[in-house]
Design a protein around this motif. Structure first.
Motif, short mmCIF file in Angstrom:
data_model
loop_
_atom_site.label_atom_id
_atom_site.label_comp_id
_atom_site.label_asym_id
_atom_site.label_seq_id
_atom_site.Cartn_x
_atom_site.Cartn_y
_atom_site.Cartn_z
N ASP A 209 0.82 -1.21 0.00
CA ASP A 209 0.00 0.00 0.00
C ASP A 209 0.86 1.27 0.00
N SER A 210 2.07 1.15 -0.52
CA SER A 210 2.88 2.34 -0.72
C SER A 210 2.19 3.24 -1.73
N LYS A 211 2.25 4.54 -1.45
CA LYS A 211 1.60 5.49 -2.37
C LYS A 211 2.62 6.07 -3.34
N HIS A 212 3.87 5.69 -3.14
CA HIS A 212 4.95 6.17 -3.99
C HIS A 212 4.70 5.75 -5.44
N ALA A 213 4.76 6.72 -6.36
CA ALA A 213 4.41 6.44 -7.75
C ALA A 213 5.30 5.36 -8.36
N GLY A 214 6.59 5.46 -8.13
CA GLY A 214 7.52 4.47 -8.66
C GLY A 214 7.23 3.07 -8.13
N ASP A 215 6.91 3.00 -6.84
CA ASP A 215 6.58 1.71 -6.24
C ASP A 215 5.34 1.12 -6.89
N ARG A 216 4.37 1.98 -7.12
CA ARG A 216 3.11 1.49 -7.69
C ARG A 216 3.36 0.90 -9.07
N GLU A 217 4.25 1.52 -9.80
CA GLU A 217 4.60 1.00 -11.12
C GLU A 217 5.19 -0.40 -11.00
N GLN A 218 6.13 -0.53 -10.08
CA GLN A 218 6.80 -1.82 -9.91
C GLN A 218 5.84 -2.90 -9.43
N LEU A 219 4.74 -2.46 -8.84
CA LEU A 219 3.80 -3.44 -8.27
C LEU A 219 2.86 -4.02 -9.32
N ALA A 220 2.94 -3.52 -10.54
CA ALA A 220 2.08 -4.07 -11.60
C ALA A 220 2.39 -5.56 -11.77
N GLY A 221 1.35 -6.36 -11.73
CA GLY A 221 1.52 -7.79 -11.92
C GLY A 221 2.02 -8.53 -10.70
N VAL A 222 1.97 -7.86 -9.55
CA VAL A 222 2.43 -8.50 -8.32
C VAL A 222 1.47 -9.65 -7.96
N PRO A 223 2.00 -10.74 -7.42
CA PRO A 223 1.12 -11.83 -7.01
C PRO A 223 0.14 -11.33 -5.95
N GLU A 224 -1.08 -11.83 -5.99
CA GLU A 224 -2.09 -11.39 -5.02
C GLU A 224 -2.07 -12.31 -3.81
N LEU A 225 -2.31 -11.70 -2.67
CA LEU A 225 -2.32 -12.47 -1.44
C LEU A 225 -3.45 -13.51 -1.44
N VAL A 226 -4.53 -13.14 -2.12
CA VAL A 226 -5.69 -14.04 -2.19
C VAL A 226 -5.28 -15.43 -2.68
N ASP A 227 -4.30 -15.45 -3.60
CA ASP A 227 -3.90 -16.72 -4.18
C ASP A 227 -3.01 -17.55 -3.26
N SER A 228 -2.57 -16.93 -2.17
CA SER A 228 -1.73 -17.68 -1.24
C SER A 228 -2.50 -18.12 0.00
N LEU A 229 -3.78 -17.83 0.00
CA LEU A 229 -4.56 -18.13 1.21
C LEU A 229 -4.70 -19.63 1.43
N SER A 230 -4.63 -20.00 2.70
CA SER A 230 -4.93 -21.39 3.05
C SER A 230 -6.42 -21.62 2.86
N GLU A 231 -6.79 -22.87 2.82
CA GLU A 231 -8.20 -23.24 2.66
C GLU A 231 -9.05 -22.55 3.72
N GLU A 232 -8.54 -22.61 4.95
CA GLU A 232 -9.30 -22.08 6.08
C GLU A 232 -9.43 -20.55 5.99
N ALA A 233 -8.33 -19.89 5.64
CA ALA A 233 -8.34 -18.44 5.56
C ALA A 233 -9.29 -17.99 4.46
N ARG A 234 -9.23 -18.69 3.36
CA ARG A 234 -10.09 -18.39 2.21
C ARG A 234 -11.56 -18.51 2.62
#
Length: 427
Positions: A209-234
Motif C-alpha cells: 500500500d505504498s503510495k509512492h508512484a515508482g513503487d506502484r509501477e513496480q507493483l504491476a503484476g504483483v502476485p495477489e495475497l488471495v492466491d496464497s490463502l490457506s483453505e481455512e483463511a479463504r
RNA sequence: GUGAGCGUAGUUCAAUGGUAGAGCCCCGGAUUGUGGUUCCGGUUGUUGGGGGUUCGAAUCCCCUCGCUCACCCCA
C-alpha cells in the motif's frame, strides 16, 4: 500569542459549543455499542514501552518513530499509548478475562498519542472510539462487528461511507505470500523507493500500500495475497463477505489493503473519506488472532476497530451537529426595584425542579437585561418585578416569538420542563 | 525527518520604507417594565521573538519560534 503559555504542538483545546458535539458523538457510541452488549473499558494512558513493541510491531512506523517514549524516575521505559488495542489485550490477560464468559466485548473512548508532524486530520494527541471483541473466531463475529460500526456511523447521519475490506490470511498464508512477494520484488529492488527497499527486509507486505508512484509501477503484476490463502483463511473471508452481503452492507474488496500494525490476521478493513485531505482513513480495524497469545495469554482470537474521533467530527453531517448544539433555555431577570437576590432565589427553585437556567445577578435596566439574554442565546426570559412578586406569578417572555404571558410561580418549573427545542445554534 | 506557504487587536483582514487602522465580536449607554435593527461611546496590539540595514522597518535581510498544508505514515 499574547501568552507565554501555549498548547503543546499537535494538541488542541476543545471548547464549547464544539464539546457538546463530541459529547453527543460519544453518547451515540455508548448507545449503539450498548445494544450489542459492549461494555466500556478504560485503560491507562501510559504503558510499558515493551507492550507496543511486542504487539504493534518493532518494524512499524508507530513503534519506530512515532511514540512518546520516556524513562520514569526509576529508569523504566514508558510510552504514551499510540493506540488502544494493545492495552485492551494486555488488560484482558492481566485481569484474567479469559475466565469471564466468552466472548468479552469491550469499547473505549479516549486520547492516543503519536509524535508526528501535525497536519489536517492529524494531531499528536488525537482521540479514538474503538471496540474489541475477544474470544470469538467465527466469521459471523467479524460481520456483527462491522454491522455495529455501520450502525453507529448511520446514526450519526453518515450515508455514503464505503468499507474497504481485505484479508491478510492466517500466519501460514502470510508466510507463504511474503516469500512470493519477496521473490517478485527482489529483481525490481533497485527501482523501489528507499523506504520500500528497507521494508523488503523488515515488512514486505507494507510495500503493497505504498503510495509512492515508482513503487506502484513496480507493483504491476504483483502476485495477489488471495492466491496464497490457506483453505481455512479463504473460507473465513468468503463467509465474512457473504455475511455482509446478507445484511446489505456495502463494501469494496481491496486486495492491496494491508494495515500498518503487525498484529492483524484474516479480516482487515478501513473506512476512508474523500473529504479529509491526505489523512483519509476514518476507521481502521481487523482481526488479531495472535495478539493475546503474543502477550502471554491463551490462544484467544480477537477483532476490533478504532475510529478517529477528531476526523469523524470534522466530517460529521450538519444535521447531527445542529441536534447536538446546546442553547441555554431560560434566564431569570429582575425588573424595577426588585433585588437580584430574588432572581437568584427563583433560579434555585427552578434548578431544584430540573430546569436549566441563567440568572441576571446585577441590577440593570430591563432593556439591558433583555439584550444580554439575547446575546447569550436564551429563549425564555423570566421577568420578576414588583407586580409579579406581589402577585405570586412571573412574566414569561419568549424572545423568539416575541410573546409573553403570566405564569403562576408554582407552575413555572412544570412549564419550563420541556424547553422548546427548535432554537438554532448560536455560533 | 523533508518540502512549501503564512505570522498585524479576541477574530477576519488593511496599511509595499514615513504618525499601526477598519469590519465583526466584546463592554456601556440612548429619561432603569420590554431584546434583536439603528445610533453614540469604550476596551484591546511589545506588528510572534531576536539581530541587522536605514535618518526612519509591520514592510528589506539573517536567525529563531509558531501555525497551516503536503510528503511519509496512519485514526
Amino acid at each position: 500569542m499574547s501568552s507565554n503559555y501555549r498548547r503543546v504542538k499537535g494538541t488542541r483545546d476543545l471548547l464549547p459549543p464544539e464539546t457538546a458535539v463530541w459529547s453527543a458523538v460519544e453518547s451515540t457510541a455508548r448507545s449503539v455499542f450498548g445494544r450489542y452488549a459492549y461494555r466500556e473499558i478504560r485503560t491507562p494512558v501510559i504503558e510499558h514501552t515493551e507492550l507496543f513493541v511486542r504487539s504493534v510491531g518493532e518494524s512499524t512506523d508507530i513503534v519506530g518513530k512515532e511514540m512518546y517514549t520516556f524513562d520514569d524516575r526509576k529508569g523504566r521505559s514508558l510510552t504514551l499509548r499510540p493506540e488502544n488495542t494493545a492495552s485492551v489485550a494486555r488488560a484482558y490477560v492481566e485481569n484474567g478475562m479469559g475466565n469471564w464468559p466468552q466472548p468479552v466485548k469491550l469499547f473505549y473512548i479516549g486520547p492516543q498519542f503519536r509524535y508526528e508532524r501535525p497536519q489536517k486530520g492529524r494531531y499528536r494527541q488525537f482521540h479514538q472510539v474503538g471496540a474489541e471483541l475477544l474470544g470469538d473466531a467465527s466469521p459471523l463475529a467479524d460481520v456483527e462487528l462491522l454491522l455495529m460500526l455501520d450502525r453507529f456511523l448511520r446514526e450519526l447521519g453518515f450515508e455514503d461511507l464505503v468499507v474497504l475490506v481485505n484479508t491478510v490470511g492466517d500466519e501460514a498464508s502470510r508466510d507463504h505470500y511474503r516469500q512470493r512477494l519477496v521473490d517478485f520484488l527482489t529483481p525490481r529492488r533497485e527501482a523501489l523507493s528507499e523506504d520500500s527497499r528497507r521494508r523488503l527486509e523488515t515488512n514486505p507486505l507494507r510495500i503493497l500500500d505504498s503510495k509512492h508512484a515508482g513503487d506502484r509501477e513496480q507493483l504491476a503484476g504483483v502476485p495477489e495475497l488471495v492466491d496464497s490463502l490457506s483453505e481455512e483463511a479463504r473460507s473465513h473471508f468468503d463467509q465474512v463477505l457473504a455475511g455482509l452481503d446478507a445484511h446489505g452492507l456495502a463494501y469494496r474488496v481491496d486486495n492491496r489493503l494491508v494495515r500498518g500494525l503487525d498484529y492483524y490476521s484474516h479480516t482487515v478493513f478501513e473506512i476512508v473519506s474523500q473529504d479529509l485531505g491526505a489523512q483519509d482513513a476514518l476507521v481502521g480495524g481487523g482481526r488479531y488472532d495472535g495478539l493475546v497469545a503474543a502477550l502471554g495469554g491463551g490462544a484467544v482470537p480477537g477483532i476490533g476497530f478504532a475510529i478517529g474521533e477528531d476526523r469523524l467530527i470534522d466530517l460529521l453531517p450538519e444535521a447531527f451537529r445542529q441536534e447536538a448544539a446546546t442553547a441555554v433555555p431560560a434566564t431569570v431577570v429582575t425588573v424595577g426595584a426588585v433585588a437580584p437576590a430574588e432572581a437568584l432565589a427563583l433560579a434555585e427553585e427552578l434548578r431544584s425542579s430540573g430546569v436549566e437556567c441563567l440568572v441576571e445577578l446585577a441590577a440593570r435596566s430591563l432593556k439591558s437585561s433583555l439584550k444580554r439574554a439575547d446575546r447569550h442565546g436564551v429563549r425564555q426570559v423570566i421577568l420578576l418585578g414588583d407586580d409579579e412578586l406581589a402577585g405570586g406569578y412571573v412574566t414569561l417572555r419568549d424572545l423568539e416569538l416575541g410573546e409573553q404571558r403570566q405564569v403562576a410561580r408554582a407552575d413555572l418549573g412544570q412549564v419550563l420542563q420541556k424547553p422548546p427545542h427548535d432554537r438554532g445554534t448560536r455560533t
